[in-house]
Design a protein around this motif. Sequence first.
Motif, short mmCIF file in Angstrom:
data_model
loop_
_atom_site.label_atom_id
_atom_site.label_comp_id
_atom_site.label_asym_id
_atom_site.label_seq_id
_atom_site.Cartn_x
_atom_site.Cartn_y
_atom_site.Cartn_z
N MET A 187 63.40 41.66 60.93
CA MET A 187 62.01 41.97 61.28
C MET A 187 61.06 40.84 60.88
SD MET A 187 61.61 44.60 63.07
CE MET A 187 59.84 44.31 63.02
N TYR A 188 61.27 40.25 59.71
CA TYR A 188 60.44 39.11 59.32
C TYR A 188 60.62 37.96 60.31
CZ TYR A 188 58.58 40.66 54.82
OH TYR A 188 57.87 41.31 53.83
N ASN A 189 61.85 37.71 60.70
CA ASN A 189 62.09 36.60 61.62
C ASN A 189 61.48 36.84 62.99
OD1 ASN A 189 63.36 34.73 59.98
ND2 ASN A 189 65.42 35.52 60.37
N ILE A 190 61.55 38.07 63.47
CA ILE A 190 60.93 38.37 64.77
C ILE A 190 59.43 38.11 64.71
CG2 ILE A 190 60.28 40.27 66.31
CD1 ILE A 190 63.09 41.43 65.87
N MET A 191 58.77 38.67 63.69
CA MET A 191 57.32 38.56 63.63
C MET A 191 56.87 37.15 63.25
SD MET A 191 56.47 41.37 64.82
CE MET A 191 54.76 40.85 64.87
N TYR A 192 57.63 36.45 62.42
CA TYR A 192 57.24 35.09 62.06
C TYR A 192 57.54 34.09 63.18
CZ TYR A 192 55.27 35.74 57.47
OH TYR A 192 54.41 36.08 56.44
N ARG A 193 58.50 34.39 64.02
CA ARG A 193 58.70 33.55 65.21
C ARG A 193 57.52 33.72 66.17
NH1 ARG A 193 65.15 33.64 66.79
NH2 ARG A 193 64.42 32.33 68.53
N ILE A 194 57.07 34.96 66.33
CA ILE A 194 55.93 35.21 67.21
C ILE A 194 54.65 34.63 66.61
CG2 ILE A 194 54.45 37.01 68.20
CD1 ILE A 194 56.95 38.79 68.39
N MET A 195 54.50 34.77 65.31
CA MET A 195 53.25 34.38 64.66
C MET A 195 53.17 32.89 64.35
SD MET A 195 51.35 36.34 61.48
CE MET A 195 52.89 36.66 60.66
N PHE A 196 54.27 32.30 63.83
CA PHE A 196 54.23 30.92 63.36
C PHE A 196 55.30 30.02 63.97
CE2 PHE A 196 52.35 33.22 59.69
CZ PHE A 196 51.13 32.56 59.63
N ASP A 197 56.13 30.56 64.85
CA ASP A 197 57.28 29.81 65.38
C ASP A 197 58.16 29.35 64.22
OD1 ASP A 197 58.86 28.80 67.41
OD2 ASP A 197 57.86 26.86 67.45
N ARG A 198 58.34 30.24 63.24
CA ARG A 198 59.15 29.96 62.06
C ARG A 198 60.17 31.07 61.87
NH1 ARG A 198 56.21 27.19 57.87
NH2 ARG A 198 57.98 27.60 56.48
N ARG A 199 61.27 30.76 61.21
CA ARG A 199 62.24 31.79 60.84
C ARG A 199 62.88 31.42 59.51
NH1 ARG A 199 67.47 31.63 61.60
NH2 ARG A 199 67.53 33.83 62.18
N PHE A 200 63.49 32.41 58.87
CA PHE A 200 64.18 32.22 57.59
C PHE A 200 65.67 32.28 57.84
CE2 PHE A 200 60.16 34.47 57.03
CZ PHE A 200 59.48 33.60 56.18
#
Length: 508
Positions: free
Chosen positions: A188-201
């Motif tokens: 869930m963090y990766n989905i939203m951070y890809r949408i928000m910042f184009d970043r993933r963990f």
Amino acid sequence: MADVQQGSLAVVEKSLVALFVVVVGAVLVNKFRGKKLKLPPGPLAVPIFGNWLQVGDDLNHRNLGDLAKKFGKIFLLKMGRRNLVVVSSPDLAKEMLTTKGVEFGSRTRNVVFDIFTGKGQDMVFTVYGEHWRKMRRIMTVPFFTNKVVQQYRFALEDEIGRVVEDVKSRPEASTTGIVIRRRLQLMMYNIMYRIMFDRRFESEKDPLFLQLKALNDERSRLAQSFDYNYGDFIPILRPFLRGYLNICKEIKEARLNFFKEYFVEERKKLASVKTVELKCGMDYILDAQIKGEISEDNVLYIVENINAAAIETTLWSIEWGIAELVNHPHIQNKLREELDIVLGRGVQITEPDIIRLPYLQAVVKETLRLRMATPLLVPHMNLYDAKLGGYDIPAESKILVNSWYLANNPAEWDNPQQFRPERFLEEEKKTEANGNDFRYLPFGVGRRSCPGVILALPILGLSLGRLVQNFELLPPPGHTRLDTTEKAGQFSLKILNHSLIVAKPRVF
């Protein structure tokens, strides 16, 4: 010494007289106001404390549902200085949320949410007005439209696919079991951070992810607790909350500084050296800041809203859905059979497939009905005196819609305590999660409804679909079912214990 004693007695005497005057005054005001206004029914309130001594701090959806059975579809609790109005019927929910959506379109906050939102500098908890309209518009375009879903559908499918592969790679998953929630949280963090910042963990052990998660978890714990209600209801008790509120302030500052340093500023640097089209949500938000539409603080509070509202609520719903499928193996088998027949055995579900899978949609709807992530929605408020259901609602009342009760009221639903997705293919086949039926409002409806519904539904469908396609989901050895004890918060309903789940890979 005698003079000192006399002085002390005089102070005590004055204090008692002052308290007596306050109590008598409150009683008189209460009686006068009771004659003047037609207030909703409710338990008898006492001066200063109101109903707090009777009902306590734990105002969860089930306790408020029990009060609705006693006092009716609208009732009033006097919680110290706060008027708390609870709506528990479809007709009054419709009147409040749509017919009179402007009058009741503001948000009330409490002492803790005032801290975490900068007294409403965000979108979720700001009062109804120009600032809210601006923030809603700025947040909707990059996050909550069908265009965004289509733009990021491959990212959604990729992250969910990674979960499947990770679970398959863990030998213990198919024997003793794993707490699959932990991997889903990273998803869930990766989905939203890809949408928000184009970043993933990269993993659950990523230091940046661990730091972010710890800050968000602490924010959630502090904000969702009922333990601080007494100080919010009764200001004279607020000094006892000083330590609690100081911790909230520290966490708030740490989170906002963390968002700014590691994500917002990094995105600004990338934007300054690139001339490509806007790629992620933060680019749109920063563009609005450059144009002077919002401040830097507003930018950070938008990030706060996404972290607090979009990530955890969807995660709770996925976890509830998995628990119900484990505890109802016949439903899990029926869902798996639909996926195999419609898509083909081993053919992985994609976002466009969801519309072709009515039983999967029914499982999602039933999860949201029985285990609503925000069972009381987010509180509403009327800035001015208003009418609701023929009753007078004093200005700045806190108004809760018991959405869980609406969807679990035996007078409205057939065997509501039973997890039965078939209801949404039979007697409730026309009922949708978008608010077309006021008995079923998992995301609210009207001006202040949750815009995240556009993302939450496909994420839920894809997550449950992929897991059931690829695994037989079982309780851990020695157990026949998972523990589904609820843990309710100010606006949340999550599972108390994150159980081990055995995930046996299917052979295709």
